[in-house]
Design a protein around this motif. Structure first.
Motif, PDB file in Angstrom:
ATOM      1  N   ASN A 241       8.419  74.700  62.256  1.00  0.00           N
ATOM      2  CA  ASN A 241       9.221  75.535  61.367  1.00  0.00           C
ATOM      3  C   ASN A 241      10.324  74.768  60.648  1.00  0.00           C
ATOM      4  O   ASN A 241      11.097  75.373  59.886  1.00  0.00           O
ATOM      5  CB  ASN A 241       9.847  76.688  62.166  1.00  0.00           C
ATOM      6  N   THR A 242      10.421  73.468  60.887  1.00  0.00           N
ATOM      7  CA  THR A 242      11.442  72.651  60.229  1.00  0.00           C
ATOM      8  C   THR A 242      10.845  71.637  59.246  1.00  0.00           C
ATOM      9  O   THR A 242      11.588  70.877  58.631  1.00  0.00           O
ATOM     10  CB  THR A 242      12.267  71.884  61.278  1.00  0.00           C
ATOM     11  N   LEU A 243       9.523  71.627  59.103  1.00  0.00           N
ATOM     12  CA  LEU A 243       8.874  70.550  58.360  1.00  0.00           C
ATOM     13  C   LEU A 243       8.918  70.714  56.841  1.00  0.00           C
ATOM     14  O   LEU A 243       8.782  69.735  56.120  1.00  0.00           O
ATOM     15  CB  LEU A 243       7.415  70.415  58.808  1.00  0.00           C
ATOM     16  N   THR A 244       9.080  71.942  56.354  1.00  0.00           N
ATOM     17  CA  THR A 244       9.058  72.143  54.899  1.00  0.00           C
ATOM     18  C   THR A 244      10.171  71.381  54.188  1.00  0.00           C
ATOM     19  O   THR A 244       9.906  70.603  53.267  1.00  0.00           O
ATOM     20  CB  THR A 244       9.124  73.634  54.565  1.00  0.00           C
ATOM     21  N   PRO A 245      11.442  71.547  54.556  1.00  0.00           N
ATOM     22  CA  PRO A 245      12.483  70.759  53.876  1.00  0.00           C
ATOM     23  C   PRO A 245      12.376  69.270  54.162  1.00  0.00           C
ATOM     24  O   PRO A 245      12.753  68.444  53.329  1.00  0.00           O
ATOM     25  CB  PRO A 245      13.796  71.341  54.422  1.00  0.00           C
ATOM     26  N   VAL A 246      11.845  68.915  55.336  1.00  0.00           N
ATOM     27  CA  VAL A 246      11.676  67.495  55.665  1.00  0.00           C
ATOM     28  C   VAL A 246      10.634  66.864  54.756  1.00  0.00           C
ATOM     29  O   VAL A 246      10.785  65.718  54.301  1.00  0.00           O
ATOM     30  CB  VAL A 246      11.285  67.339  57.147  1.00  0.00           C
ATOM     31  N   LEU A 247       9.560  67.591  54.468  1.00  0.00           N
ATOM     32  CA  LEU A 247       8.508  67.082  53.584  1.00  0.00           C
ATOM     33  C   LEU A 247       9.052  66.819  52.186  1.00  0.00           C
ATOM     34  O   LEU A 247       8.737  65.793  51.570  1.00  0.00           O
ATOM     35  CB  LEU A 247       7.360  68.075  53.529  1.00  0.00           C
ATOM     36  N   VAL A 248       9.864  67.718  51.685  1.00  0.00           N
ATOM     37  CA  VAL A 248      10.462  67.535  50.354  1.00  0.00           C
ATOM     38  C   VAL A 248      11.376  66.314  50.355  1.00  0.00           C
ATOM     39  O   VAL A 248      11.332  65.471  49.442  1.00  0.00           O
ATOM     40  CB  VAL A 248      11.234  68.795  49.940  1.00  0.00           C
ATOM     41  N   ALA A 249      12.218  66.196  51.391  1.00  0.00           N
ATOM     42  CA  ALA A 249      13.131  65.055  51.472  1.00  0.00           C
ATOM     43  C   ALA A 249      12.370  63.739  51.585  1.00  0.00           C
ATOM     44  O   ALA A 249      12.771  62.726  51.003  1.00  0.00           O
ATOM     45  CB  ALA A 249      14.066  65.221  52.666  1.00  0.00           C
ATOM     46  N   ALA A 250      11.251  63.740  52.320  1.00  0.00           N
ATOM     47  CA  ALA A 250      10.468  62.517  52.470  1.00  0.00           C
ATOM     48  C   ALA A 250       9.846  62.095  51.152  1.00  0.00           C
ATOM     49  O   ALA A 250       9.785  60.893  50.839  1.00  0.00           O
ATOM     50  CB  ALA A 250       9.383  62.725  53.528  1.00  0.00           C
ATOM     51  N   THR A 251       9.378  63.053  50.355  1.00  0.00           N
ATOM     52  CA  THR A 251       8.789  62.722  49.061  1.00  0.00           C
ATOM     53  C   THR A 251       9.816  62.085  48.130  1.00  0.00           C
ATOM     54  O   THR A 251       9.548  61.061  47.480  1.00  0.00           O
ATOM     55  CB  THR A 251       8.214  63.986  48.405  1.00  0.00           C
ATOM     56  N   LEU A 252      11.004  62.672  48.078  1.00  0.00           N
ATOM     57  CA  LEU A 252      12.051  62.109  47.235  1.00  0.00           C
ATOM     58  C   LEU A 252      12.539  60.770  47.785  1.00  0.00           C
ATOM     59  O   LEU A 252      12.881  59.855  47.025  1.00  0.00           O
ATOM     60  CB  LEU A 252      13.218  63.093  47.126  1.00  0.00           C
ATOM     61  N   SER A 253      12.567  60.645  49.112  1.00  0.00           N
ATOM     62  CA  SER A 253      13.049  59.410  49.722  1.00  0.00           C
ATOM     63  C   SER A 253      12.077  58.256  49.533  1.00  0.00           C
ATOM     64  O   SER A 253      12.482  57.088  49.593  1.00  0.00           O
ATOM     65  CB  SER A 253      13.300  59.645  51.214  1.00  0.00           C
ATOM     66  N   PHE A 254      10.801  58.563  49.314  1.00  0.00           N
ATOM     67  CA  PHE A 254       9.821  57.501  49.105  1.00  0.00           C
ATOM     68  C   PHE A 254      10.148  56.686  47.858  1.00  0.00           C
ATOM     69  O   PHE A 254      10.124  55.450  47.868  1.00  0.00           O
ATOM     70  CB  PHE A 254       8.420  58.110  48.993  1.00  0.00           C
ATOM     71  N   GLY A 255      10.470  57.372  46.772  1.00  0.00           N
ATOM     72  CA  GLY A 255      10.874  56.660  45.563  1.00  0.00           C
ATOM     73  C   GLY A 255      12.152  55.879  45.768  1.00  0.00           C
ATOM     74  O   GLY A 255      12.297  54.753  45.269  1.00  0.00           O
ATOM     75  N   LEU A 256      13.100  56.457  46.521  1.00  0.00           N
ATOM     76  CA  LEU A 256      14.357  55.755  46.789  1.00  0.00           C
ATOM     77  C   LEU A 256      14.121  54.513  47.641  1.00  0.00           C
ATOM     78  O   LEU A 256      14.769  53.475  47.435  1.00  0.00           O
ATOM     79  CB  LEU A 256      15.337  56.705  47.484  1.00  0.00           C
ATOM     80  N   ALA A 257      13.186  54.599  48.595  1.00  0.00           N
ATOM     81  CA  ALA A 257      12.881  53.443  49.441  1.00  0.00           C
ATOM     82  C   ALA A 257      12.284  52.309  48.618  1.00  0.00           C
ATOM     83  O   ALA A 257      12.613  51.127  48.834  1.00  0.00           O
ATOM     84  CB  ALA A 257      11.925  53.860  50.561  1.00  0.00           C
ATOM     85  N   ILE A 258      11.406  52.649  47.671  1.00  0.00           N
ATOM     86  CA  ILE A 258      10.825  51.616  46.801  1.00  0.00           C
ATOM     87  C   ILE A 258      11.917  50.971  45.945  1.00  0.00           C
ATOM     88  O   ILE A 258      11.948  49.741  45.769  1.00  0.00           O
ATOM     89  CB  ILE A 258       9.728  52.228  45.916  1.00  0.00           C
ATOM     90  N   LEU A 259      12.833  51.784  45.421  1.00  0.00           N
ATOM     91  CA  LEU A 259      13.927  51.238  44.629  1.00  0.00           C
ATOM     92  C   LEU A 259      14.844  50.356  45.472  1.00  0.00           C
ATOM     93  O   LEU A 259      15.314  49.307  45.014  1.00  0.00           O
ATOM     94  CB  LEU A 259      14.737  52.382  44.014  1.00  0.00           C
ATOM     95  N   THR A 260      15.111  50.774  46.710  1.00  0.00           N
ATOM     96  CA  THR A 260      15.956  49.972  47.592  1.00  0.00           C
ATOM     97  C   THR A 260      15.309  48.631  47.896  1.00  0.00           C
ATOM     98  O   THR A 260      15.970  47.585  47.878  1.00  0.00           O
ATOM     99  CB  THR A 260      16.221  50.739  48.901  1.00  0.00           C
ATOM    100  N   GLU A 261      14.015  48.652  48.175  1.00  0.00           N
ATOM    101  CA  GLU A 261      13.299  47.394  48.417  1.00  0.00           C
ATOM    102  C   GLU A 261      13.359  46.498  47.196  1.00  0.00           C
ATOM    103  O   GLU A 261      13.587  45.284  47.306  1.00  0.00           O
ATOM    104  CB  GLU A 261      11.845  47.695  48.797  1.00  0.00           C
ATOM    105  N   ALA A 262      13.164  47.069  46.010  1.00  0.00           N
ATOM    106  CA  ALA A 262      13.207  46.275  44.783  1.00  0.00           C
ATOM    107  C   ALA A 262      14.609  45.699  44.562  1.00  0.00           C
ATOM    108  O   ALA A 262      14.751  44.543  44.134  1.00  0.00           O
ATOM    109  CB  ALA A 262      12.794  47.139  43.587  1.00  0.00           C
ATOM    110  N   THR A 263      15.632  46.484  44.870  1.00  0.00           N
ATOM    111  CA  THR A 263      17.005  46.002  44.705  1.00  0.00           C
ATOM    112  C   THR A 263      17.295  44.844  45.649  1.00  0.00           C
ATOM    113  O   THR A 263      17.878  43.823  45.249  1.00  0.00           O
ATOM    114  CB  THR A 263      18.004  47.145  44.955  1.00  0.00           C
ATOM    115  N   LEU A 264      16.887  44.989  46.903  1.00  0.00           N
ATOM    116  CA  LEU A 264      17.116  43.923  47.878  1.00  0.00           C
ATOM    117  C   LEU A 264      16.349  42.662  47.507  1.00  0.00           C
ATOM    118  O   LEU A 264      16.869  41.548  47.631  1.00  0.00           O
ATOM    119  CB  LEU A 264      16.715  44.406  49.280  1.00  0.00           C
ATOM    120  N   SER A 265      15.108  42.828  47.063  1.00  0.00           N
ATOM    121  CA  SER A 265      14.326  41.663  46.649  1.00  0.00           C
ATOM    122  C   SER A 265      14.924  41.027  45.400  1.00  0.00           C
ATOM    123  O   SER A 265      14.907  39.797  45.249  1.00  0.00           O
ATOM    124  CB  SER A 265      12.872  42.071  46.393  1.00  0.00           C
TER     125      SER A 265
END
Length: 327
Positions: A241-265
């Protein structure tokens, strides 16, 4: 004998719920009849972004089947092919469609191989963040008291430190602790750990808030009265019953993680030049931007932008669909 109207209504509803063959509809059919699918096919931006994302992922992971070279294999590189422009400019030649860099690496090949590294690091960072954040959020919300306060205050401390600083600290410690021979091999794992260290907190806060609501509901109280173990209540009853908002946050965080990796590299503390990700390619090409070799940096930038924007558009659409307050 006249039929009872109430009986007729009940039969018609039953006929609508159960197919004529008496079997329940398949999962695929239920999905195609769901609000999520209806919203997707009526949202052009979601369809376009999904198509772009699918094309990028498929092209990246099938690159060895059709690209002219493996840019990570020095044996396939030749300095005679260095600094070639794109094929539509004077001096460009096949099979280097987007030109080559200063080491003779095909730009298209490096972009696709680099995209694969960026996508894998983003997925791994989000998955590890989910694992840690959801677990700690469940424990904090269900246990409450001192455990909840300690975990959330620790998370607040991490949130107060910029992700870049955390990643630089983790990278510096890892480079000092790992042997030189392992530095390049462990670069991806260091990036994943560095991104995870600051990203798990948002999942923990979301799950903790949802758990505080769910644990007061009747079904949880009944499970406690029946002496159901706490871990079973948390993972079998509260977690779904807690996975719906987590799924949305994970989708948005995926793009942020790619950007963070690119920034660090890009800053030189990510993937090494021998195994470049999109951020590493942008850093290497940036040195030649004003010397006329614009294609070395422009094409990786376009690829990174398309990848992040498509993920963010999908995340925004998913948030709008799954949030009943926005309907």
């Amino acid at each position: 004998m006249p039929l009872d109207p109430q009986h007729t209504t009940q039969v018609s509803h039953a006929d609508q719920m159960v197919p004529s063959d008496g079997q329940r509809p398949s999962r695929l059919r239920r999905f195609r009849e769901s609000d999520l699918w209806w919203s997707f096919i009526h949202k052009p931006s979601a369809i376009i972004s999904f198509g772009v994302l699918l094309f990028i992922v498929m092209a990246a992971f099938t690159a060895p089947l059709y690209v002219p070279q493996n840019p990570y294999d020095p044996g396939q590189l030749s300095l005679m092919n260095a600094q070639l422009p794109p094929i539509w400019q004077d001096g460009g030649t096949a099979p280097f469609l987007l030109g080559t860099d200063t080491q003779g690496r095909d730009i298209l090949s490096t972009i696709l191989y680099g995209s694969r590294i960026s996508i894998v690091i983003g997925i791994a960072a989000v998955a590890l963040s989910l694992l840690i954040g959801v677990g700690l959020g469940l424990i904090a919300g269900y246990a409450g008291g001192f455990i909840e306060g300690a975990l959330m205050r620790f998370g607040d401390v991490l949130l107060s430190i910029p992700t870049i600083l955390i990643a630089i600290l983790v990278s510096a410690v890892a480079r000092g602790a790992l042997p030189p021979a392992w530095a390049e091999i462990g670069a991806a794992m260091v990036l994943v750990f560095a991104i995870t260290l600051s990203n798990w907190v948002q999942y923990a806060r979301i799950v903790r808030a949802q758990t505080n609501v769910e644990k007061r509901r009747e079904y949880v109280q009944a499970a406690r009265l029946l002496k159901v173990p706490a871990h079973r209540i948390m993972f079998r009853h509260i977690l779904p019953n807690t996975l719906t908002p987590v799924l949305v946050a994970a989708t948005l965080s995926f793009g942020l993680a790619i950007l963070t990796e690119a920034t660090l590299s890009f800053l030189g503390i990510g993937m090494p030049p021998s195994q470049p990700s999109l951020g590493t390619l942008i850093r290497l090409g940036n040195d030649y931007l004003f010397s006329g070799l614009w294609w070395i940096v422009i094409f990786p930038v376009v690829q990174l932008s398309l990848l992040v924007v498509s993920v963010n558009v999908l995340g925004d659409w998913l948030r709008d669909v799954l949030n009943p307050k926005l309907r």
